[in-house]
Structures are given as structure tokens and as C-alpha cells.
Design an enzyme around this catalytic site. Structure first.
Site, PDB file in Angstrom:
ATOM      1  N   SER B 156       0.853  -1.190   0.000  1.00 26.04           N
ATOM      2  CA  SER B 156       0.000   0.000   0.000  1.00 26.04           C
ATOM      3  C   SER B 156       0.887   1.237   0.000  1.00 26.04           C
ATOM      4  CB  SER B 156      -0.874   0.005   1.255  1.00 26.04           C
ATOM      5  OG  SER B 156      -1.446   1.284   1.459  1.00 26.04           O
ATOM      6  N   TYR B 169      -0.723  -0.778  10.470  1.00 28.41           N
ATOM      7  CA  TYR B 169      -0.955  -1.356   9.141  1.00 28.41           C
ATOM      8  C   TYR B 169       0.104  -0.827   8.168  1.00 28.41           C
ATOM      9  CZ  TYR B 169      -3.226  -2.155   4.612  1.00 28.41           C
ATOM     10  OH  TYR B 169      -3.490  -2.518   3.324  1.00 28.41           O
ATOM     11  N   LYS B 173       3.062  -2.604   5.857  1.00 24.03           N
ATOM     12  CA  LYS B 173       3.130  -2.455   4.394  1.00 24.03           C
ATOM     13  C   LYS B 173       4.513  -1.953   3.957  1.00 24.03           C
ATOM     14  CE  LYS B 173      -0.129  -4.521   3.771  1.00 24.03           C
ATOM     15  NZ  LYS B 173      -0.392  -5.597   2.783  1.00 24.03           N
TER      16      LYS B 173
END
Lengths: 267, 269
Positions: B156, B169, B173
Site C-alpha cells: 500500500s 498497518y 506495508k
């Protein structure tokens, strides 16, 4: 049913490729035509372009794919303008502009570069890309669709003790696509750079013929081989096609893993 | 129109077996379906058996004529034995795996990073980072024996920037981007290409909390130069590129597919 998969279908699209008479540019022209594009094969030498055009018509073009020659020395603004204008006059539009032509007239420490070599490199490798995009993007904007792809180099991500100015221009190409992305994005024009490391071509022969450089490459490229033109041209098709619809301002590094790290440490 | 045209070889996947995790919805489903459209045999997987069955049937119906074929294997990729079973099912059915797409990931916490509960952090890191490492160990030796393959991790753009709510998160990534660089160095000599695709906001259920947030949505439309959110197919094409002939020398890279977000703000009209 077309055999060209829809995500990579360029049927009805018109593409210009500079420096397309050999090497990476030739392969890009072939692949774009294989995916349905009408391609303008351009370089300074019309005879060698004609040969590429004949090869594309015989072996590569599929569906609406076609090819024609428009010669251009990208070092002159008038010729860049004419390349765009003649393409529109012949085929009515431009959907894909591949700025592949570049030059590298000087090898040596950057402090010693002659002024003429500096001017020539900056003009061909940066200024010409601005001239071409200035002229092509307004046409793309009319249909709210277009793709600009500049062939850069991993040289633009690292210093070089021999090709310093060339590498500076290749770094500028990466910034140029970021700026084109910001300026033309609202018209749905995507601009990206493709940055290969060492690819076996005539232009790179000065590098690929050096056994010391090849050995270093084999030590340090994780994939332990130099690139082929097809290793680069497929990514250009992807960026030009529906697959690349939401990708802009980026540099796709194609380098057999070189920038990821050295594969050498184990000896 | 030429009478008999050959399929351009650059993006063909016939003969390839691909495993796509998290492939019953959104980006993963688009990748699995499009790969089947390009002639690949695909393993569809997610935690939900009924969704796996439905997507598998859909792909078989839509793309059998293209040479595509699908089997479904439910798996929770946070559990190593289920990862092993997923890979084993592909080997049992087709004998090899040529492309692995690590798409499944989780994002169970929305809030300041320093307040994240221990178990949420562990879960994020094990599902988003450790699980791809498990899969690399399960598939890469076989790919190496066969002369190569591709491993594509869906990361991402979050991994390139800070975020006030999804910090952990994003950490995972970023780790994915470094993981493919390390896989490139470790497996490149065996002709295995490991790469990330890093999308910005794509209209999927996974990201619904983000794009249904009016502030984030408006911010995206204002600041993304292309002035739209992503669609799953915007990512699927690049995944196919990486698995196909076109991607044979792309290794250790992160392809940012973000409507121009990282290039600069497309706001000042």
C-alpha cells in the site's frame, strides 16, 4: 473475438515512439503494434525507420495495428512539433507518446564535460521531452485519455563516475513525469518513467562490451544477467494500456534486482 | 483485421499456476479472474468457504474458454498449517506454482499507534508480514527448481507515508516493500522475481471505512492528480504484467499505483 486481452488492448490507439529504429525503442514499437496500436516509428534516420516499419507490418501488427515512419531529430523544436503535427494529420490523434530517444555523447568525469556536450545532452534528454509533451498533451486532453512514457535509467537513481550528466538528465525525467502527472492528471493523462539498468543494445555497447563491467554486473545484479529489450517493452505496453489507467507520476525500475541490493554477499 | 492473429505473448499466462490469497473480493478477486482470462490456472482463497466456492465457480464459468481454470481452497493465512495446506492443494492439483500473489492482509485497528492493543499489533504483523515470509519459504524452493517464478505482494502507499489512524498497518506495508527487496537478493539468481504493488485508495470492501469517510474521500478526489479512486482492475493489470513475460526482469521493486498521489498534489487548478 479479438485475441488481444482487454487490459492490454490498444486497438484504435495512435502511438509515437522516438528513437524507434533500433534497440529498446524498436521493441516498444513492435509490442505496441502487436497490441493493436498504430505506431509512428521515429528517429533521425528515415531509412532505418522504414525497415522497422516493414518488419512491424509483416510480423507484429495485429488487428488495427499499423506502422509508419516520421523522421525527427529531437534536438530541434521545429522537428518535435512537426512529429506531433504530422501524426495528427495522418492518423487524427495521439494517445500514447513514448519518449525513448536520448543521447550520451560524453564519457568521463563530470567536471570535464565540454559545454557543447552539456547543451546537447540537456536538450535531447530533457528539453525535447518537454517540447514533445507540450505539443502532444493538449490533443490527448481533448479525449480525456492519454499516456506519456519516458524511458529513463537506473542511472538517474545513482551517481556515476563516467556518465554523470546523462544520469542527471535521467533523474530529471523522473521528476518530469511527476510534474506532468500533477499538471495533466485532471485530463486523465498518465505520465510515467521506465528506468532500466544495463540492457543489451547498441547504445549500451560501450558498457556491455566491457568485461569488467559485465563481471561486476554478474556479482551485483541479483538476477545475474543483463536485460533484453523485451524486458523493457512489455512494461511500456502495460503503462500505455487500460492496465495502466490509474498509474501516473511513477518510475518503474526494471533492473534484474540491482536497486534492491547486491546479490554478491555470499560470494 | 488479420484472419488469424496470435495472442501477444507478452502478457499470456497459459501454462502458469497462480495462487492468489484473499481472492474472493476486491483486488484479489480481480487479479484471480484476470489471470484466468489470460490463461492461468488459479487457486482462489480466503477465509470464507462459501465465498471461495462462488468465486471459483464464477471464474470457471467465465474463463474456461480462455484456458483459465480455478480451484478453491479456504484458508486463514494467519495460521501456518492453513498456509501449508493452501500451497499443497495447488501442488496436488497441478504439480507446480509459477506465480504467488500475497494479497490478503488485515487492518483490525483504527486509532493512534501508541494505543494499539498488543494482540492487534501482533496480528497485523503476523498476517501482513510473517505470512508472506511463510509462503515464500513454501513456494520459492519449488519455483527455483523449475527455473523461476514470480511472487507479488500487495502492499500500500500507506507504507510510504505516515497516517494518524492506521499506523501499524502502514508499518506492515513498509515491511512488505523491504521483504521483496530481500527476496530479490535471496532468490533473484533462481529467476524468481519478487515485487510489491502499492495502491492508494481503491474502492473495495477492505478499504470501505476509509473511502466512506467523507473527509478521506474528498481529500483523495482533491489531491489525487487523476481525480478518482482506484478500481480493482487498475491493480489487476499490473499484477498480470509482473507475472508474465513483460515482468521477467522486474525484481525487488514496488510499483506504486495511486492515481498520481505520490507524485504531488493535483489540487491547484
Amino acid at each position: 473475438m479479438s485475441s488481444i486481452p482487454p487490459l492490454f488492448d490498444l486497438s484504435g490507439k495512435v502511438a509515437i515512439i522516438t528513437g524507434a529504429s533500433r534497440g529498446i525503442g524498436e521493441s516498444i514499437a513492435q509490442q505496441l503494434a502487436a497490441h493493436g496500436a498504430k505506431v509512428v516509428v521515429s528517429s533521425r534516420n528515415p531509412e532505418s525507420c522504414d525497415k522497422v516499419v516493414a518488419g512491424i507490418k509483416a510480423n507484429w501488427a495485429q488487428g488495427t495495428g499499423d506502422a509508419m515512419t516520421i523522421p525527427c531529430n529531437i534536438g530541434y523544436r521545429g522537428q518535435c512539433d512537426a512529429l506531433i503535427d504530422q501524426t495528427i494529420a495522418a492518423w487524427g490523434r495521439i494517445d500514447v507518446l513514448v519518449c525513448n530517444a536520448a543521447m550520451n555523447p560524453y564519457k568521463g568525469p563530470i567536471r570535464d564535460i565540454p559545454d557543447w556536450a552539456y547543451e546537447k545532452t540537456m536538450t535531447a534528454n530533457i528539453r525535447a521531452n518537454l517540447w514533445l509533451t507540450d505539443r502532444a498533451c493538449p490533443d490527448m486532453a481533448k479525449r480525456k485519455d492519454g499516456a506519456v512514457i519516458i524511458i529513463g535509467s537506473t542511472g538517474g537513481l545513482r551517481g556515476s563516475d563516467e556518465l554523470g550528466l546523462y544520469c542527471i538528465t535521467k533523474a530529471a525525467d523522473m521528476q518530469l513525469v511527476r510534474n506532468l502527472a500533477v499538471e495533466w492528471g485532471k485530463h486523465n493523462i498518465r505520465a510515467n518513467c521506465v528506468a532500466p539498468s544495463l540492457v543489451k543494445t547498441d547504445m549500451a555497447e560501450v558498457l556491455t562490451s566491457d568485461p569488467k563491467r559485465i563481471q561486476t554486473m554478474q556479482w551485483t545484479y541479483p538476477m545475474q544477467r543483463i536485460g533484453t529489450v523485451e524486458d523493457v517493452s512489455g512494461a511500456v505496453v502495460a503503462l500505455a494500456s487500460p492496465a495502466g489507467s490509474w498509474m501516473t507520476g511513477q518510475t518503474v525500475v526494471i533492473d534484474g534486482g540491482m536497486m534492491a541490493g547486491s546479490g554478491r554477499e555470499e560470494g | 483485421m488479420a484472419a488469424e492473429v496470435k495472442m501477444p505473448a507478452m502478457f499470456g499466462l497459459s501454462g502458469q499456476v497462480a495462487v492468489v490469497t484473499g481472492s474472493t473480493k476486491g483486488i484479489g478477486k480481480a487479479i484471480a479472474a484476470r489471470m484466468a482470462q489470460h490463461g492461468a490456472k488459479v487457486v482462489v482463497s480466503s477465509r470464507k468457504a462459501d465465498a471461495v466456492g462462488a468465486v471459483t465457480a464464477e471464474i470457471n464459468k467465465d474463463y474456461a474458454a480462455h484456458g483459465g481454470e480455478a480451484i478453491g481452497v479456504p484458508a486463514n493465512i494467519g495460521r501456518r498449517p492453513e498456509c501449508e495446506a493452501l500451497v499443497a492443494a495447488a501442488f496436488d492439483k497441478w504439480g507446480h506454482i509459477d506465480a504467488f500473489i500475497a494479497n490478503a492482509a488485515i487492518n483490525p485497528y483504527y486509532g493512534p499507534l501508541h494505543e494499539i492493543p498488543e494482540d492487534a499489533f501482533q496480528k497485523i504483523m503476523s498476517t501482513n508480514v510473517q505470512s508472506p515470509i511463510w509462503f515464500s519459504g513454501l513456494v520459492c524452493p519449488h519455483m527455483a527448481e523449475r527455473g523461476g517464478g514470480s511472487f507479488t505482494l500487495i502492499s500500500s502507499v500507506g507504507g510510504l507515508r505516515g497516517d494518524p489512524k492506521i499506523g501499524a498497518y502502514n508499518l506492515s506495508k513498509t515491511a512488505d516493500m523491504q521483504l521483496v527487496r530481500n527476496m530479490a537478493v535471496e532468490w533473484g539468481r533462481y529467476n524468481i522475481r519478487a515485487n510489491c504493488i502499492a495502491p492508494a485508495l481503491v474502492k473495495t470492501d477492505f478499504a470501505r471505512a476509509l473511502w466512506e469517510n467523507p473527509v478521506r474521500h474528498e481529500n483523495a478526489l482533491m489531491t489525487y492528480p487523476l481525480k478518482r479512486l482506484g478500481e480493482p482492475d487498475d491493480i489487476a493489470g499490473m499484477a498480470i504484467m509482473l507475472a508474465s513475460r513483460a515482468g521477467q526482469w522486474i525484481c525487488g521493486q514496488t510499483l506504486v499505483v495511486d492515481g498520481g498521489m505520490m507524485a504531488g498534489i493535483g489540487r491547484y487548478d
